[in-house]
Design a protein around this motif. Structure first.
Motif, PDB file in Angstrom:
ATOM      1  N   TYR B  11      31.036 -12.047  43.474  1.00  0.00           N
ATOM      2  CA  TYR B  11      30.094 -11.641  42.441  1.00  0.00           C
ATOM      3  C   TYR B  11      29.761 -10.186  42.598  1.00  0.00           C
ATOM      4  N   GLY B  12      29.361  -9.540  41.531  1.00  0.00           N
ATOM      5  CA  GLY B  12      28.981  -8.124  41.587  1.00  0.00           C
ATOM      6  C   GLY B  12      29.213  -7.479  40.257  1.00  0.00           C
ATOM      7  N   GLN B  13      28.661  -6.338  40.108  1.00  0.00           N
ATOM      8  CA  GLN B  13      28.806  -5.620  38.830  1.00  0.00           C
ATOM      9  C   GLN B  13      30.244  -5.177  38.647  1.00  0.00           C
ATOM     10  N   ILE B  14      30.721  -5.457  37.442  1.00  0.00           N
ATOM     11  CA  ILE B  14      32.049  -4.960  37.069  1.00  0.00           C
ATOM     12  C   ILE B  14      31.864  -3.989  35.914  1.00  0.00           C
ATOM     13  N   ARG B  15      32.496  -2.881  35.994  1.00  0.00           N
ATOM     14  CA  ARG B  15      32.383  -1.927  34.905  1.00  0.00           C
ATOM     15  C   ARG B  15      33.603  -2.074  34.015  1.00  0.00           C
ATOM     16  N   VAL B  16      33.331  -2.306  32.744  1.00  0.00           N
ATOM     17  CA  VAL B  16      34.421  -2.507  31.782  1.00  0.00           C
ATOM     18  C   VAL B  16      34.382  -1.374  30.770  1.00  0.00           C
ATOM     19  N   THR B  17      35.487  -0.808  30.503  1.00  0.00           N
ATOM     20  CA  THR B  17      35.563   0.199  29.431  1.00  0.00           C
ATOM     21  C   THR B  17      36.619  -0.247  28.440  1.00  0.00           C
ATOM     22  N   GLY B  18      36.577   0.327  27.268  1.00  0.00           N
ATOM     23  CA  GLY B  18      37.572  -0.082  26.276  1.00  0.00           C
ATOM     24  C   GLY B  18      37.357   0.564  24.932  1.00  0.00           C
ATOM     25  N   LEU B  19      38.119   0.100  24.026  1.00  0.00           N
ATOM     26  CA  LEU B  19      38.137   0.672  22.680  1.00  0.00           C
ATOM     27  C   LEU B  19      38.067  -0.474  21.675  1.00  0.00           C
ATOM     28  N   VAL B  20      37.185  -0.349  20.705  1.00  0.00           N
ATOM     29  CA  VAL B  20      37.136  -1.365  19.643  1.00  0.00           C
ATOM     30  C   VAL B  20      37.788  -0.767  18.406  1.00  0.00           C
ATOM     31  N   THR B  21      38.753  -1.455  17.910  1.00  0.00           N
ATOM     32  CA  THR B  21      39.452  -0.939  16.726  1.00  0.00           C
ATOM     33  C   THR B  21      39.278  -1.908  15.573  1.00  0.00           C
ATOM     34  N   SER B  22      39.604  -1.396  14.395  1.00  0.00           N
ATOM     35  CA  SER B  22      39.438  -2.176  13.189  1.00  0.00           C
ATOM     36  C   SER B  22      40.763  -2.788  12.796  1.00  0.00           C
ATOM     37  N   ILE B  54      30.535  -0.633  29.717  1.00  0.00           N
ATOM     38  CA  ILE B  54      29.434  -1.528  30.038  1.00  0.00           C
ATOM     39  C   ILE B  54      29.674  -2.169  31.408  1.00  0.00           C
ATOM     40  N   SER B  55      28.575  -2.370  32.109  1.00  0.00           N
ATOM     41  CA  SER B  55      28.700  -3.072  33.389  1.00  0.00           C
ATOM     42  C   SER B  55      28.291  -4.510  33.170  1.00  0.00           C
ATOM     43  N   VAL B  56      29.091  -5.436  33.654  1.00  0.00           N
ATOM     44  CA  VAL B  56      28.756  -6.852  33.465  1.00  0.00           C
ATOM     45  C   VAL B  56      28.601  -7.519  34.827  1.00  0.00           C
ATOM     46  N   THR B  57      28.044  -8.706  34.788  1.00  0.00           N
ATOM     47  CA  THR B  57      27.693  -9.373  36.037  1.00  0.00           C
ATOM     48  C   THR B  57      28.911  -9.873  36.796  1.00  0.00           C
ATOM     49  N   GLY B  58      30.010 -10.083  36.151  1.00  0.00           N
ATOM     50  CA  GLY B  58      31.160 -10.582  36.854  1.00  0.00           C
ATOM     51  C   GLY B  58      32.263 -10.963  35.904  1.00  0.00           C
ATOM     52  N   PRO B  59      33.323 -11.446  36.401  1.00  0.00           N
ATOM     53  CA  PRO B  59      34.475 -11.790  35.543  1.00  0.00           C
ATOM     54  C   PRO B  59      34.193 -12.948  34.607  1.00  0.00           C
ATOM     55  N   ASN B  60      33.155 -13.746  34.902  1.00  0.00           N
ATOM     56  CA  ASN B  60      32.835 -14.834  33.977  1.00  0.00           C
ATOM     57  C   ASN B  60      32.088 -14.355  32.759  1.00  0.00           C
ATOM     58  N   ALA B  61      31.667 -13.114  32.846  1.00  0.00           N
ATOM     59  CA  ALA B  61      30.861 -12.596  31.733  1.00  0.00           C
ATOM     60  C   ALA B  61      31.664 -12.621  30.435  1.00  0.00           C
TER      61      ALA B  61
END
Lengths: 475, 1033
Positions: B11-22, B54-61
């Motif tokens: 468990y732990g913070q995971i930082r996710v980055t990405g791109l939202v496209t249309s 965004i940072s999320v709580t874990g891979p289950n997020a």
């Protein structure tokens, strides 16, 4: 955050604080408040409204005494006389009553005397056509939204009489002390001359007692007395002259109209032209003054009563802008000197034949002079026309009523005369029913229907009214 | 699998980055909300390029990506540190944004009341210069009638039925453009110079079919129209929206390339549906030739002599030429839109034309992240000329309908320029059109400026002020040479109408996610409205010179002035609470202060509450292939309404001078001094369903609206001294069923077919009448048919006389005509019933109505058609009565028809018994259908509804067909154009109706009146075919 909320509250208070000014704007700047109304501004309106009422009664009603014909009403189809109802109840009555109320508050009996005179005249016209009509419960605004109808009997024996007595009494009162009320201003009829108004009250009283004599023969003598106290010449006539800018309503309706909904009937045309052998072809000098002939046929041909305009191509007479009654600048006649003389003649017919005959001749003379027949022609007519009785001994009621009929051309009073005699062919010689009669049983029309707009807005209506039921006065 | 993998990671913070496209593009989507599911405080928005971190709580997020107009997507993070997500555009509608009260944009799913939007494309492709007409047949619950085909003619829009007892009331909705109310008033001819409170008035109708002022708006400037139908939707707008509201959003600039658009169209307009006219008999009466008789009752027209068709003669081909140029663009900070529009129109009758020029500029500035400012200004000038028409007999159409067929209407001038008039009873329609007409000129400016300030991310303030000002000059000319000038000897009226409305709207909105499940939005607002009008009318009579068209040419004239002022202050609050974006509760309250009510009653409060529940969410149906969306909604709302200015108490009016003396008189109207606001109360139940992945959408409503405490001018007996008493009285209830079905029938590659069907069934009912008033009759003096309002009846109820039939069901003759003296009888007159006792013969409003629009698109072709239908409802064709009474006519037995001068035995029975015990035997009495015998029966006979023009007004109409072709992009690549489209459009192309006459849905009384069902006297609606071209570069 608090600051913002404070700001919003302050703004709100400011807005609401100015609400009063913003909201107190509901008084119409383009109209007059009741407090600002005055007697001298109400009087000219009341006089015009009276002219409109009398014109409105005659506008279509003139087909019943067969002066005119050509519209469906002339075929005796149901008719509610809204042209009389509306100008009387909406215009003349409220304005006259308003004058009476205001004048009595300030002691201006000169104004109330005039208003009572005109109200009596209007009310009598209404009663003669509708029989029962709202009066004692009328004109009360929202205090009585459903005014019941007074019986014709009560209108005649109580209310019209009270107005006529009141008019005489008021006109005899001392003039108000207030200098602004002392002289009647804006009197379009007599210019404030109360002597003439007093004569007019007597003239209307003469008409009233003549009508009432149907119920009470003793009233004939009173009618004669009143007639004597009334007008002494055509100059006294109670009438409202019109002007070029505000033409006489007959002018637009028939005189100047290219599309004329009515034409003179063959009955009146034949009486004036002498056609049909009745007067051996002798022409009445009023004929070319009353109406205009067109086309090459020199004989005047009127429209058969009951026919529609256009049905008879041979008809060649019309009321035009040069016909006396339908000129732009012409009076609406309320009651005339000529009429008072015919009232006198009729009232004295059984009691004083000589004076009756003299009045009869004065009536003819006045009628002709009124419309501009040259004096020499009047003399010729009086002494040498088969339509004129040449002596008291040969004078008949039919003679008097014939001349009254011709003198009162287009006036609704004639219809009352005809109904007083119940269309008696011995009085109205040659009178026939319209060729088409939409009323079952081919009856003579006795009265108006209920005013067309009354059902649905008044819950206190008389029942069983038909145009064939004879009014109390004529029973 | 994920679970297993999740278990493998600590468990732990995971930082996710990405791109939202249309969709399938690589274009980044800015402003997409990215939330960690179950942790609503953890959220970010994508940047301008679509990127997020965004940072999320874990891979289950699970990350929830949502954006208005796109299908929300949930993605489990897993072990990905870079997440590129593409959002699919929501095929349509359910999550679309809808503009509601005060310009607030709401997701459709959150709405708890009925709103229907109409896309600008549908409005523009009809080419209707009056945008209201483009809505016809497209919106459930909305009824639109045009007053006719005269250029600039007005149209009436009524939402959910007539709700006033007053036939002259304006029942139309509030029109709001970009958040600011504008006037859709119709200034009838005469205005206050006439008697506007006369209940039974309007006898002449509107003789110039004056326009409804919304028609000033250039349809090309409109981006969308949304119709707020019930009080729940419009409650926030307050008293002026008690009949619903029409919310217009105009076009604005988009950041990016500056684009230019040019659109042009040219139309061919004609009258294709005309009443039949007899052509056998010429001028005369009773079979005798008379060249000066207007009636065509003469002898048969000799063979070889020319016979003219009145309609061919009087109507010509009209044209509309519309050009519109617009430019828009901007940057991220500032955008603009500007347009110039021009309409030139010639009508189908002589002396009939209209032109309109519009200019509009809109700009918006994002001054900072917190401040947004926008402003727009719209200028309109229109000018028109139209001949007199209307309900009376003196109009171009009514004269034409009485013209004899053996007279050449076109030969109307004598060599000396005077009228060649064949009868003294008729004017020639051409001569009349040139000598009795109205010219008008209008200048209007609509402007508003708005400021939006974001205090924080949850609290914002919106202030908007707007002005709508117009000045309308009208000149009505009636030269002395026409028949109607008999009294006046020529008249002119010059009228200047001005209208000014200033609105100030303040709205403070706070929006908060209260907890995971609850979101709350609260708005508080203030609205101040100030309406000032002036009406100065100079009119007179007596032409001095025959052709000098100025009031200076009059022998007598008067000037009258009728200013009004009306101010309204409102404060309101609006709270929206949602639970899991699934259940939505909306409560509003508004208090208004109106200047037109008595001080004691001028403050009034009214609430609304509405709720919506998306049950498909709870049922987990969103992914269901067949049924994926379901919402139910319910609302209760009240709206108060004030009075017109100056109705309280009574006044005296001045009269024009007579013999040099002016007088005064008491007004005919008296108003209650304790007038209260009237109220509309509405209950609405609705359901929205979507099937097959949103391809089939259904929206249905049932609404009951009661209008109580109506401020009604009650007609009173004239014997009261007044003819009108204004008070609170009466109640009308309208029940309406509305249904909209919207289906993407085919969506395959480059072919698509969308079909929208709407249906409305409306029932009005008079629940109570003012005390003591049994009935309010419109046109009580009409001898033909009349409309009556009475308790238990419906608005629009017709009364009249019918031909009598044997009504004893046991009699073998049951249902057969009763014949007396050879003629049919009317209204059981054989029993001696007075004719005045008429009977209920129908209703002016339809049983149901609706429309069906189909749009097809194939490659570069677009094709659409709209069919409107209306079942039932009766119209009184005034023109038919006129045709019947004279030259024309197709009545089965009238003297006016080809069938005349014949011996006829009517098919019916006569009574040989008594009135009480009738014995019916076959009629054997022959009658001649000629004028003398006919006329002797005519009065009653022509009254019968079977003959006087009273007819079923059912109609199926091909309202609009549109075909367009856009050049392929490949061809345009080397040109400066980004789009080139050519189109052909037809309006009102075809109709099927049992109605004999011009158009059963063309109101003779026009907008600004509640009177429906009288038709046939105005210039008829046209069939129009447009050829258009649209270029974007």
């Amino acid at each position: 955050m608090r600051k913002i909320i404070n700001n919003v509250i302050v703004l709100g208070v400011l807005l609401l604080g100015s609400c009063g000014d913003l909201l107190d704007v509901n008084s119409d700047p383009s109209r007059v408040s009741p407090e600002e109304a005055t007697l001298p501004t109400l009087l000219p309106s009341a006089e015009r409204f009276t002219a409109n009422t009398l014109y409105g009664a005659a506008q279509y009603g003139a087909q019943y005494p067969q002066y005119l014909t050509g519209q469906a009403i002339g075929q005796f189809t149901p008719y509610g006389f809204d042209q009389l109802w509306q100008p009387f109840y909406s215009d003349a009555f409220p304005t006259l009553q308003d004058i009476i109320n205001r004048a009595q508050t300030v002691g201006a009996y000169n104004y109330s005397g005039i208003a009572k005179t005109l109200l009596a005249l209007n009310l009598m016209t209404v009663a003669d056509i509708f029989g029962d009509a709202p009066y004692s419960q009328a004109n009360q605004g929202t205090d009585n939204l459903y005014p019941c109808y007074d019986k014709m009997e009560d209108l005649y024996q109580v209310h019209i009489l009270a107005l006529l007595d009141g008019a005489l009494a008021d006109l005899a009162q001392p003039l108000p002390s207030s200098p602004t009320l002392r002289t009647v201003q804006n009197d379009l009829i007599y210019g404030g001359d109360l002597t003439k108004w007093t004569k007019a009250v007597h003239a209307i009283r003469a008409r009233y007692f003549l009508h009432l004599s149907e119920k009470n023969p003793a009233a004939l003598a009173t009618a004669a007395q009143e007639a004597t106290l009334s007008f002494t010449s055509n100059a006294d006539d109670l009438q409202l002259m019109h002007e070029e800018q505000n033409p006489n309503p007959w002018f637009g309706f028939l005189g100047n109209a290219t599309n004329k909904p009515m034409q003179p009937s063959s009955y009146v045309v034949d009486l004036l032209s002498g056609r049909g052998g009745r007067f051996q072809g002798a022409v009445d000098p009023r004929l070319p003054i009353y109406m205009t002939r067109t086309g090459t046929n020199t004989t005047y041909v009127g429209l058969t009563p009951g026919r529609l305009v256009g049905d008879q191509p041979t008809v060649n007479v019309n009321l035009t802008p040069t016909s006396w009654h339908t000129r732009a600048v012409a009076p609406i006649l309320f009651i005339t000197y000529a009429e008072t003389q015919f009232i006198l003649a009729e009232a004295l017919f059984n009691t004083n034949r000589d004076e009756a005959y003299a009045a009869y001749r004065r009536g003819i003379e006045a009628s002709m002079a009124k419309v501009g027949v040259p004096v020499t022609d009047i003399g010729t007519y009086l002494n040498n026309h088969p339509a004129v009785a040449l002596s008291p001994a040969t004078l008949t009621l039919a003679d008097i009523l014939l001349q009254k009929y011709l003198a009162l051309f287009l006036q609704i009073e004639t219809w009352t005369d005809m109904r007083r005699y119940q269309y008696d062919p011995n009085v109205y010689i040659g009178l026939e029913k319209p060729v088409i009669n939409q009323l079952p049983g081919n009856p003579w029309v006795q009265r108006s229907n209920l005013a067309d707009e009354e059902p649905g807005v008044n819950t206190c209506l008389p029942t069983g009214v038909t145009q064939t039921s004879t009014l109390w006065l004529f029973q | 699998m994920f679970l297993v993998m999740g278990g493998l990671h600590s468990y732990g913070q995971i930082r996710v980055t990405g791109l939202v496209t249309s969709g399938n593009t690589t274009e980044g989507l800015a402003g997409v909300t990215v939330l960690e599911k179950g942790n609503p405080t953890n959220g970010v928005s994508t940047g301008t390029d679509g990127s997020f971190a965004i940072s999320v709580t874990g891979p289950n997020a699970v990350l929830v990506f949502s954006f208005i107009g796109y299908i929300t997507r949930e993605v489990t993070v897993g072990n990905q540190q870079t997440l590129n997500v593409s959002l699919r555009e929501d095929a349509r509608a359910l999550d679309e944004v809808v503009v509601t009260a005060f310009g607030v944009e709401q997701e459709r799913r959150a709405l708890s009341y009925a709103v229907q939007e109409v896309d600008s494309r549908l409005i523009q492709e009809t080419n209707q210069p009056n945008a209201i007409n483009a809505l016809r047949g497209r919106v459930a619950g909305v009824s639109i009638q045009s007053a006719g085909g005269a250029p600039g003619a007005g149209s009436t829009i009524v939402i959910r039925g007539v709700n006033s007892l007053n036939p002259n009331a304006n029942n139309q909705p509030l029109f709001v453009v970009d958040g600011i109310p504008i006037s859709n008033q119709t200034n009838l001819t005469g205005g206050r110079a006439g008697d506007q409170t006369d209940l039974t008035g309007g006898r002449a109708g509107d003789i110039f079919t004056n326009t409804n002022r919304f028609a000033d708006i250039n349809p090309d400037d409109i981006a969308s129209i949304s119709v707020l139908k019930g009080p729940a939707a419009s409650a926030l707008y307050g008293l002026r929206a008690s009949n619903g509201a029409v919310i217009i959003t105009t076009k604005s600039g988009q950041a990016g390339k500056t684009t230019f658009n040019f659109r042009t169209s040219f139309s061919v307009d004609d009258v294709y549906r005309t009443p039949p006219m007899q052509e056998r008999y010429g001028r005369g009466f009773n079979g005798i030739y008379n060249p000066t008789d207007y009636r065509a009752d003469g002898p048969p027209i000799p063979p070889g002599e020319r016979v003219y068709d009145q309609w061919d003669q009087v109507f010509r081909t009209g044209h509309q030429f519309q050009n519109n140029f617009s430019v828009s663009g901007g940057t991220e900070q500032a955008t603009f839109y500007a347009s110039l529009g021009r309409l030139d129109q010639t009508g189908v009758v002589p002396n009939s034309e209209f032109e309109r020029t519009t200019a509009k500029v809109t700009g918006a500035l994002k001054a900072s992240d917190r401040v947004r400012i926008d402003a727009s200004a719209n200028f309109i000038n229109s000018q028109g000329t139209n001949p007199r028409s209307g309900v009376g007999g003196s109009g171009v159409i009514s004269y034409a309908s009485r013209y004899a067929p053996d007279v050449d209407m076109l030969n109307y001038l004598n060599p000396d320029g005077t009228q060649n008039r064949y009868s003294t009873q008729l004017d020639n329609p051409f001569f009349f059109a040139e000598n009795a007409y109205q010219e008008e000129d209008l200048n209007r400016i609509i402007g508003n400026v708005g400021l939006n300030y974001k205090f924080t991310d949850w609290l914002s303030l919106d202030y908007r002020a707007g002005i709508d000002h117009y000045s309308n000059n009208r000149r009505i000319i009636t030269r002395p040479t026409v028949l109607i000038a008999a009294t006046s000897r020529g008249s002119i009226s010059e009228q200047t109408l001005t209208y000014q409305e200033i609105n100030s709207n303040l709205l403070l909105t706070g929006e908060r996610q209260l907890s995971e499940n609850f979101g709350l939005t609260v708005s508080l607002g203030n609205q101040v409205t100030a309406i000032n009008t002036t009406d100065v009318i100079g009119s007179g009579t007596n032409f001095i010179l025959p052709d000098f068209n100025s009031v200076n040419n009059l022998g007598q004239y008067t000037v009258r002035s009728f200013p009004t002022e009306r101010n309204i202050i409102g404060v309101f609050g609006d709270a929206k609470l949602n639970y899991k974006e699934t259940v939505f509760l909306n409560v509003t309250g508004r208090n208004d202060w109106s200047s037109t009510l008595p001080v004691a009653n001028r403050s009034f409060f009214y609430p609304s509450v509405s709720v919506a529940y998306i049950f498909s969410e709870t049922l987990g149906l969103s992914q269901n292939r067949f049924f994926n969306y379901g919402k139910i909604r319910a609302s209760y709302a009240e709206v108060g309404k004030d009075a017109a200015p100056y109705l309280l108490g009574t006044y005296y009016s001045t009269l024009p001078p007579f013999l040099g003396v002016a007088g005064i008189r008491q007004s005919l109207t008296i108003g209650s001094e304790s007038l209260r606001p009237e109220r509309t109360k509405g209950i609405e139940l609705g359901v929205e369903l979507a099937f097959l992945g949103n391809r089939l959408r259904v929206d249905a409503n049932y609404a009951i609206q009661n209008s109580v405490d109506q401020i009604v001018p009650i007609p009173t007996s004239r014997a009261t001294g007044y003819n009108t008493y204004v008070t609170n009285a009466g109640e009308i209830q309208n029940r309406v069923v509305e249904l909209v079905v919207d289906a993407d029938v085919i969506k395959a590659g480059n072919f698509s077919w969308n079909s929208i069907f709407n249906f409305t069934r409306l029932r009005g009912k008079v629940v109570s009448m003012p005390e003591g008033v049994d009935v309010i009759t419109f046109q009580p003096e009409s001898p033909w048919v009349k409309q009556r309002i009475q308790t238990g009846g419906r608005p629009g109820d017709w009364y009249g006389w019918e031909l009598s039939r044997v009504n004893d069901p046991d009699d073998p003759a049951h249902g057969r005509l009763i014949i007396i003296n050879g003629y049919p009888d009317v209204n059981n007159n054989w029993k001696g019933t007075p004719l005045a006792q008429d009977t209920h013969i129908g209703n002016a409003f339809p049983d149901f109505e609706g429309g069906w629009n189909n749009s097809f698109s194939f490659k570069n072709f677009n094709f659409s058609f709209l069919i409107n239908f209306r079942k039932g409802g009766d119209a009184f064709d005034i023109n038919r009565r006129m045709r019947y009474g004279s030259a024309g006519g197709e009545s089965p037995t009238g003297a006016e028809t080809n069938l005349r001068n014949r011996l006829v035995i009517f098919d019916g029975v006569t009574n040989t018994g008594t009135t009480e015990a009738p014995v019916w035997v076959e009629n054997t009495t022959p009658v001649v259908i000629d004028v003398p015998t006919f006329y002797s029966q005519a009065f009653r006979y022509r009254l019968a509804k079977e003959f006087n023009g009273f007819q079923d007004a059912s109609v199926v109409r091909l309202q609009n067909v549109s075909l367009s072709y856009s050049l392929p992009k490949t061809l345009l690549a080397k040109t400066p154009f980004s789009n080139l489209t050519a189109s052909v459009t037809g309006n009102n192309l075809w109709m099927m109706s049992p109605f004999i006459g011009f158009d059963p849905e063309q109101s003779a009384y026009g907008p600004g009146s509640n009177v429906f069902g009288y038709v046939g006297t105005n210039i008829p609606a046209t069939r129009s075919v447009y050829f258009g071209l649209n270029a974007t570069f």
